[in-house]
Design a protein around this motif. Structure first.
Motif, PDB file in Angstrom:
ATOM      1  N   SER A  55      56.820  35.204  50.591  1.00 11.56           N
ATOM      2  CA  SER A  55      55.782  35.777  49.724  1.00 11.56           C
ATOM      3  C   SER A  55      55.079  34.694  48.924  1.00 11.56           C
ATOM      4  N   LEU A  56      53.849  34.975  48.577  1.00  9.95           N
ATOM      5  CA  LEU A  56      53.070  34.138  47.671  1.00  9.95           C
ATOM      6  C   LEU A  56      52.186  35.057  46.835  1.00  9.95           C
ATOM      7  N   ARG A  57      51.869  34.610  45.619  1.00  7.06           N
ATOM      8  CA  ARG A  57      50.900  35.336  44.811  1.00  7.06           C
ATOM      9  C   ARG A  57      49.759  34.406  44.448  1.00  7.06           C
ATOM     10  N   LEU A  58      48.573  34.789  44.845  1.00 11.88           N
ATOM     11  CA  LEU A  58      47.377  34.040  44.499  1.00 11.88           C
ATOM     12  C   LEU A  58      46.764  34.610  43.225  1.00 11.88           C
ATOM     13  N   SER A  59      46.196  33.734  42.434  1.00 10.74           N
ATOM     14  CA  SER A  59      45.494  34.141  41.223  1.00 10.74           C
ATOM     15  C   SER A  59      44.076  33.604  41.251  1.00 10.74           C
ATOM     16  N   CYS A  60      43.172  34.333  40.645  1.00  7.26           N
ATOM     17  CA  CYS A  60      41.787  33.903  40.527  1.00  7.26           C
ATOM     18  C   CYS A  60      41.321  34.209  39.114  1.00  7.26           C
ATOM     19  N   ALA A  61      41.091  33.159  38.350  1.00  5.36           N
ATOM     20  CA  ALA A  61      40.657  33.313  36.968  1.00  5.36           C
ATOM     21  C   ALA A  61      39.146  33.176  36.881  1.00  5.36           C
ATOM     22  N   ALA A  62      38.512  34.142  36.255  1.00  4.17           N
ATOM     23  CA  ALA A  62      37.063  34.125  36.101  1.00  4.17           C
ATOM     24  C   ALA A  62      36.701  33.721  34.679  1.00  4.17           C
ATOM     25  N   SER A  63      35.645  32.939  34.544  1.00  3.86           N
ATOM     26  CA  SER A  63      35.149  32.552  33.232  1.00  3.86           C
ATOM     27  C   SER A  63      33.622  32.580  33.259  1.00  3.86           C
ATOM     28  N   GLY A  64      33.047  32.603  32.071  1.00  3.57           N
ATOM     29  CA  GLY A  64      31.596  32.691  31.978  1.00  3.57           C
ATOM     30  C   GLY A  64      31.158  34.120  31.715  1.00  3.57           C
ATOM     31  N   SER A  65      30.136  34.555  32.407  1.00  6.69           N
ATOM     32  CA  SER A  65      29.562  35.889  32.192  1.00  6.69           C
ATOM     33  C   SER A  65      30.375  36.953  32.932  1.00  6.69           C
ATOM     34  N   VAL A  66      31.619  37.103  32.541  1.00  7.01           N
ATOM     35  CA  VAL A  66      32.529  37.977  33.279  1.00  7.01           C
ATOM     36  C   VAL A  66      32.145  39.446  33.140  1.00  7.01           C
ATOM     37  N   SER A  67      31.406  39.788  32.081  1.00  6.07           N
ATOM     38  CA  SER A  67      30.997  41.187  31.914  1.00  6.07           C
ATOM     39  C   SER A  67      30.037  41.626  33.005  1.00  6.07           C
ATOM     40  N   SER A  68      29.479  40.659  33.728  1.00 10.29           N
ATOM     41  CA  SER A  68      28.554  40.973  34.813  1.00 10.29           C
ATOM     42  C   SER A  68      29.268  41.367  36.102  1.00 10.29           C
ATOM     43  N   ILE A  69      30.581  41.127  36.147  1.00 13.56           N
ATOM     44  CA  ILE A  69      31.339  41.340  37.389  1.00 13.56           C
ATOM     45  C   ILE A  69      31.718  42.800  37.553  1.00 13.56           C
ATOM     46  N   ASN A  70      31.501  43.330  38.749  1.00 12.69           N
ATOM     47  CA  ASN A  70      31.978  44.660  39.084  1.00 12.69           C
ATOM     48  C   ASN A  70      33.158  44.534  40.046  1.00 12.69           C
ATOM     49  N   THR A  71      32.873  44.143  41.270  1.00  8.90           N
ATOM     50  CA  THR A  71      33.920  44.046  42.291  1.00  8.90           C
ATOM     51  C   THR A  71      34.382  42.608  42.458  1.00  8.90           C
ATOM     52  N   MET A  72      35.687  42.463  42.654  1.00 13.33           N
ATOM     53  CA  MET A  72      36.233  41.162  43.010  1.00 13.33           C
ATOM     54  C   MET A  72      36.981  41.294  44.324  1.00 13.33           C
ATOM     55  N   GLY A  73      37.056  40.181  45.041  1.00 17.86           N
ATOM     56  CA  GLY A  73      37.709  40.257  46.335  1.00 17.86           C
ATOM     57  C   GLY A  73      38.317  38.943  46.769  1.00 17.86           C
ATOM     58  N   TRP A  74      39.098  39.050  47.828  1.00 20.35           N
ATOM     59  CA  TRP A  74      39.685  37.878  48.464  1.00 20.35           C
ATOM     60  C   TRP A  74      39.223  37.822  49.912  1.00 20.35           C
ATOM     61  N   TYR A  75      38.788  36.646  50.323  1.00 21.51           N
ATOM     62  CA  TYR A  75      38.437  36.354  51.703  1.00 21.51           C
ATOM     63  C   TYR A  75      39.386  35.270  52.201  1.00 21.51           C
TER      64      TYR A  75
END
Length: 118
Positions: free
Chosen positions: A17-37
């Motif tokens: 197992s592994l757990r990936l993390s993605c930290a967002a910064s900046g205008s985060v209030s603009s984000i609706n959907t997030m995803g992994w490719y």
């Protein structure tokens, strides 16, 4: 503008197992959907999983039951818990963010390598 930074990749044996993390910064209030490719060597980048701001999730069939996408809005972070990993999961994994009312993905992270050995 939004900046996405992935972490958590590495080398793991098949079945691990592994757990990936993605930290967002900046205008985060603009984000609706997030995803992994993910993008395997010599192949196109393909969608793995998505999660909306309300928590609705979708997965590609090949990872259903093994991967779980989650989101901590207070920390502006999205996670990808990957269990029962297979060698065919080996790829560079990218985090992506889609802004409200956007038709396409708005921002991308730099990617993190996941290697699954047999």
């Amino acid at each position: 503008q939004v900046r996405l930074v992935e972490s958590g990749g590495g080398l793991v044996q098949a079945g691990g197992s592994l757990r990936l993390s993605c930290a967002a910064s900046g205008s985060v209030s603009s984000i609706n959907t997030m995803g992994w490719y993910r993008q395997a060597p010599g192949k196109q980048r393909t969608l793995v999983a998505t999660i909306t701001s309300s928590g609705t999730t979708k997965y590609v069939d090949t990872v259903k039951g093994r991967f779980t996408i989650s989101r901590d809005n207070a920390k502006n972070t999205v996670y990808l818990q990957m269990n029962s990993l297979k060698p065919e999961d080996t790829a560079v994994y990218y985090c992506a963010a889609k802004f409200l009312k956007a038709d396409t993905w708005s921002e991308w992270g730099q990617g993190t390598q996941v290697t699954v050995s047999s």
